[in-house]
Enzyme design. Structure first.
Site, mmCIF file in Angstrom:
data_model
loop_
_atom_site.group_PDB
_atom_site.id
_atom_site.type_symbol
_atom_site.label_atom_id
_atom_site.label_comp_id
_atom_site.label_asym_id
_atom_site.label_seq_id
_atom_site.Cartn_x
_atom_site.Cartn_y
_atom_site.Cartn_z
ATOM 1 N N LEU A 239 0.841 -1.206 0.000
ATOM 2 C CA LEU A 239 0.000 0.000 0.000
ATOM 3 C C LEU A 239 0.872 1.251 0.000
ATOM 4 C CD1 LEU A 239 -3.065 0.152 0.102
ATOM 5 C CD2 LEU A 239 -2.926 0.489 2.554
ATOM 6 N N SER A 240 2.166 1.035 0.263
ATOM 7 C CA SER A 240 3.031 2.199 0.496
ATOM 8 C C SER A 240 2.912 3.255 -0.609
ATOM 9 C CB SER A 240 4.474 1.755 0.659
ATOM 10 O OG SER A 240 4.795 0.816 -0.324
ATOM 11 N N LYS A 241 2.823 2.811 -1.867
ATOM 12 C CA LYS A 241 2.790 3.802 -2.953
ATOM 13 C C LYS A 241 1.442 4.492 -3.043
ATOM 14 C CE LYS A 241 6.488 2.011 -5.718
ATOM 15 N NZ LYS A 241 6.586 0.664 -5.057
ATOM 16 N N ARG A 242 0.404 3.806 -2.565
ATOM 17 C CA ARG A 242 -0.933 4.395 -2.682
ATOM 18 C C ARG A 242 -1.326 5.224 -1.459
ATOM 19 N NH1 ARG A 242 -4.957 0.231 -3.059
ATOM 20 N NH2 ARG A 242 -6.262 2.022 -2.659
ATOM 21 N N LEU A 243 -0.447 5.192 -0.436
ATOM 22 C CA LEU A 243 -0.843 5.864 0.809
ATOM 23 C C LEU A 243 -1.114 7.344 0.595
ATOM 24 C CD1 LEU A 243 1.345 4.070 3.480
ATOM 25 C CD2 LEU A 243 -1.134 4.055 3.300
#
Ligand code: GLU
Length: 440
Positions: A239-243
């Site tokens: 999820l890191s990139k979408r956070l």
């Protein structure tokens, strides 16, 4: 006395991942009647911005996660310098001069030889003359010298952890330009502020190992640690990139209710079921960090909408009266309006569409074969105001005149009056209609 802290760096907006950390620390403090500190990790002067400090506070206030006091690391640089001196005096702090490129090269060589990429402590062998020469070229950075023992702690979520300190590089605590890094600042703050419980993401596990040794070297008390799993997307994807798109302000703008978000985050990844709570007190009472598991936690922002709808259904008129008034609903209609729409909205802003419909009438939804029927039926409908029995009286008369009954009677009329397939009880809708519905 239980003391916890939420320690964001004010370098961006906070997102659902940060919220998990904030909420757990908040709940632990409140459940124990302790203190919850909002600590701003702002030792990076370039990336830390006041607008983010303000935004973090605003987001926490929106959720009702109140803090007892605010601490800013940038106000405490003297304390970090004193702690650095203490470590230096204890022989646990050494100056090193490798550039990032040199360090990278060392790591690559180690990996090529099948060795773990741990800093080789070459700086410890430098003579004073060599250090002076290097210092003339560039600022030295400062590393904490780990004792090569096993570092162990009982993690509140992960269970017993044991890390071989020899497998970890001596952490850099002060950069070549003098900037104090998070690891030192955090440890000094936790020690000075009497922090008893630290909950943070599992990306901090290695930091925790080194921090335990630093705390001990400074003579502090090691807090209880718990590391929650990181959030993933619904399919388990990182999820890191979408956070960035899952910031609390985005969710707020989409109409997510604070209690829906908090109710989900307080249970997601635990063995307890997600259920909508009406108040923070309810959440505090039901919280148990021991129920959380170590495996990655799937998060789907779509889950927030049914929970928001669920929350809104149970709200009394007082809770939404201002929103209703802002739509222009007259006071004497507010209660009837809320009773009609509460079960037919997902987010509060959905109320606007219903009010427009009641105030102005809808563009009828009509099948071709119903056109004559609708025209005939609408001829039999008087002008408003309508009463509680308008619908029953009207449909009884239309039934009598046209011979239609059941679904073929009611559905076309509902669709024509409201312009929608579904919605509240028509008997409740009619008294709210401010204009006579249009037949076309
Ligand atoms: N500023 C750190 C972070 O946001 C705090 C970590 C901690 O809780 O110690 O990752």
């Amino acid at each position: 006395m239980t003391v916890t802290r939420f320690a964001p760096s004010p370098t961006g907006f906070i997102h659902v991942g940060n919220l998990r950390t904030a909420l757990f620390n908040y709940l632990i403090a409140r459940k124990a009647g302790g203190t919850f500190i909002l600590r701003l990790d702002d030792t990076d002067p370039e990336r830390s911005k006041q607008e983010y400090v303000d935004a973090i506070k605003e987001d926490l206030e929106w959720l009702g996660l109140t803090w007892d006091r605010v601490e800013r690391q940038s106000d405490r640089l003297d304390r970090y310098a004193a702690a650095a001196d203490q470590l230096r005096d204890a022989g646990r702090f050494y100056e090193a001069f490798e550039t990032p490129t040199e360090l990278d090269l060392k790591r690559k060589k180690q990996l090529n030889m099948g060795k773990p990429p741990v800093y080789d402590r070459a700086a410890l062998t430098l003579s004073d003359a060599e250090k002076d020469a290097l210092r003339a070229e560039r600022g030295g950075h400062w590393r904490f010298k780990l004792n090569h023992d096993r570092i162990e702690w009982a993690d509140g979520i992960l269970g017993d952890i044991s890390i071989d300190a020899a497998s970890v590089s001596d952490p850099v605590l002060i950069r070549g330009d003098g900037q104090v890094l998070y690891t030192l600042a955090s440890v000094v703050d936790d020690t000075d502020m009497g922090v008893t419980h630290v909950v943070r993401g599992s990306d901090h596990v290695t930091n925790t190992a080194t921090q335990i040794q630093i705390i001990q070297a400074l003579g502090g008390t090691v807090p209880a640690f718990a590391h929650h799993s990181l959030l993933t997307g619904p399919q388990g994807e990182a999820l890191s990139k979408r956070l960035g798109t899952l910031s609390l302000r985005d969710l707020r703008a989409q109409g997510v209710e604070p209690m829906a978000l908090l109710s989900l985050m307080a249970r997601l990844g635990s063995s307890q079921p997600v259920e909508i709570c009406q108040s923070l007190d309810e959440l505090i009472a039901g919280f148990d960090i021991g129920q959380f598991g170590a495996s990655p936690t799937k998060f789907d922002s779509e889950d927030l909408f049914p929970l928001t709808a669920r929350y809104l259904i149970d709200q009394p008129l007082e809770a939404v009266a201002d929103d209703i008034a802002a739509l222009g609903v007259p006071d004497d209609l507010a209660s009837a309006f809320w009773n009609v729409v509460r079960e037919n909205i997902t987010v509060k802003s959905d109320m606007a569409g219903w009010w427009t419909l009641f105030r102005d009438g809808a563009t009828p939804l009509m099948d071709d074969e119903d056109r004559d029927f609708i025209a005939q039926a609408f001829d039999m409908l008087p002008d408003p105001p309508y009463a509680d029995d308008t619908w029953s009286t009207w449909t009884a008369a239309v039934k009598e005149a046209t011979g239609r009954k059941g679904k073929t009677l009611f559905m076309p009329l509902r669709k024509a009056v409201t312009g929608r397939q579904r919605g509240p009880e028509m008997a409740d809708v009619m008294p709210l209609m401010q204009v006579k519905p249009r037949a076309q």
